[in-house]
Design a protein around this motif. Structure first.
Motif, PDB file in Angstrom:
ATOM      1  N   THR A 112       0.836  -1.203   0.000  1.00  0.00           N
ATOM      2  CA  THR A 112       0.000   0.000   0.000  1.00  0.00           C
ATOM      3  C   THR A 112       0.866   1.246   0.000  1.00  0.00           C
ATOM      4  OG1 THR A 112      -1.447  -1.278   1.432  1.00  0.00           O
ATOM      5  CG2 THR A 112      -2.021   1.034   1.078  1.00  0.00           C
ATOM      6  N   PHE A 113       1.888   1.234   0.845  1.00  0.00           N
ATOM      7  CA  PHE A 113       2.769   2.400   0.954  1.00  0.00           C
ATOM      8  C   PHE A 113       3.472   2.673  -0.367  1.00  0.00           C
ATOM      9  CE2 PHE A 113       6.858   4.352   2.297  1.00  0.00           C
ATOM     10  CZ  PHE A 113       6.325   5.529   2.781  1.00  0.00           C
ATOM     11  N   ALA A 144       2.015   6.655  -6.885  1.00  0.00           N
ATOM     12  CA  ALA A 144       0.925   7.487  -7.402  1.00  0.00           C
ATOM     13  C   ALA A 144       1.224   8.956  -7.164  1.00  0.00           C
ATOM     14  CB  ALA A 144      -0.394   7.091  -6.737  1.00  0.00           C
ATOM     15  N   LEU A 145       1.757   9.268  -5.986  1.00  0.00           N
ATOM     16  CA  LEU A 145       2.085  10.648  -5.631  1.00  0.00           C
ATOM     17  C   LEU A 145       3.173  11.189  -6.558  1.00  0.00           C
ATOM     18  CD1 LEU A 145       0.878  12.238  -3.232  1.00  0.00           C
ATOM     19  CD2 LEU A 145       3.085  11.961  -2.103  1.00  0.00           C
ATOM     20  N   THR A 201       1.115   4.047  -2.979  1.00  0.00           N
ATOM     21  CA  THR A 201       0.774   5.438  -2.682  1.00  0.00           C
ATOM     22  C   THR A 201       1.892   6.382  -3.102  1.00  0.00           C
ATOM     23  OG1 THR A 201      -0.293   4.541  -0.721  1.00  0.00           O
ATOM     24  CG2 THR A 201      -0.170   6.931  -0.880  1.00  0.00           C
TER      25      THR A 201
END
Lengths: 180, 167
Positions: free
Chosen positions: B13-14, B20-21, B17
């Motif tokens: 998940t990290f 995506a950022l 994320t």
């Protein structure tokens, strides 16, 4: 592999109340995915807001497995835009660039011709028999954004369904055996 | 609580994320670039000009295109698609856009160029309105990013005219 043993133990210790909570949380995951998809449909105005590129006809811009974000506004279609369109008698939509536009003076209807950047000729060979132009109703949306590689997930899952079932099974098991 | 599955999930998940950022930031950084491209197009010759058997006017012409599009490139640019379109109005159509020539510019080094070319795509009207027709030549560009939002813009050049007679 203590993890598997733990999982089996936790399945054994399931009670009816816990089972219900888990069913609800599984339902929440499915419905929230659906909500996000439908919300995107509303915002972008396109019946499929995200498409996966399936062919190499737009290379090197878009490769197989890239995903495109679509937007369908009231703005007229102009040359140079990358549109996603459906041709009668073909199930899979095509992503190509508009190279010719003729817009009627009186009705505002458009005749559009498209071509893939990587193809030698225009798309008249792909259109239905005898069709020379695309009209507005053929067009599902225009591409506004681009994300590479992400679409491979869906390509792999549609071409190798066994992987899809393994993935769904594993996720389902995770949800059932998780304890919060 | 700290099982293998949980740690794997947290790590995954990290990293997604962060990825995506980073994509979002790369795409946003394109907005900081204010390009100033320049272009000049001359029509050197009308090769031929006739009425097709189907009844539509068709013309073949030769152009000199010189352009400097280097300022369109940023670190998030994969390629620039550039094309020249003839744009004109007829009694039947409020807008006709006919692409005459296009190219894919893969890198900044190739973005300053000079071309001597005849039209790559057929310049065919819907009808026969091309005799003596005044038209614009427009250079459009479509910036395709490595990730994120696509940009497009154009330069319109007016004052071109086709001959009064078929030849």
């Amino acid at each position: 592999m203590g993890w598997i043993g733990e999982s089996i133990d936790s399945i054994k210790s399931i009670q009816i109340r816990q089972l219900l909570t888990q069913a609800v949380s599984l339902g929440m995951i499915v419905t929230s995915a659906l909500i996000i998809w439908k919300a995107l449909m509303c915002i972008t105005g396109s019946e499929s807001p995200v498409v996966v590129v399936l062919s190499g006809s737009m290379e090197p811009g878009f490769k197989r497995g890239d995903i495109l974000f679509l937007h369908m506004s009231k703005d007229p279609i102009r040359a140079g835009e990358i549109v996603v369109f459906n041709v009668d008698g073909r199930e899979i939509p095509i992503v190509h660039r508009v190279i010719k536009v003729h817009e009627r003076q009186d009705t505002g209807e458009v005749d559009v011709l498209t071509k893939g950047d990587n193809n030698y000729g225009d798309d008249r060979l792909l259109y239905a028999q005898g069709q020379l132009w695309l009209q507005r109703h053929h067009i599902m949306g225009r591409a506004v954004g681009f994300l590479p590689y992400v679409g491979w997930v869906t390509i792999i899952m549609t071409e190798k369904p066994i992987i899809k079932y393994i993935l769904i099974g594993a996720l389902g098991l995770l949800v059932i055996t998780s304890k919060d | 609580m700290h099982s293998f599955g949980y740690r794997l999930n947290a790590l995954l998940t990290f990293s997604v994320t962060i990825l995506a950022l980073m994509c979002a930031m790369a795409s946003f950084s394109d907005n900081l670039n204010t390009p100033s491209p320049s272009v000049e197009i001359q029509i050197v010759n009308i090769n031929w000009f006739q009425k097709q058997p189907r009844g539509n006017d068709e013309v073949s012409l030769t152009m000199n295109i010189s352009a400097d599009l280097q300022s369109l490139f940023t670190w998030n640019t994969k390629q620039v698609f550039v094309f020249v379109a003839a744009e004109y109005e007829t009694p039947k159509n409020s807008l006709n856009q006919v692409s005459l020539w296009d190219a894919i510019i893969p890198a900044k080094e190739h973005a300053k160029f000079w071309m001597h070319t005849s039209n790559k795509y057929r310049f065919v009207d819907q009808g026969n309105n091309l005799r003596g027709k005044e038209f614009n030549l427009t250079l459009h560009w479509h910036v395709m990013p490595k990730t994120g939002k696509m940009f497009a813009d154009k330069i319109v050049m007016s004052g071109y005219q086709l001959p009064e007679e078929y030849r």
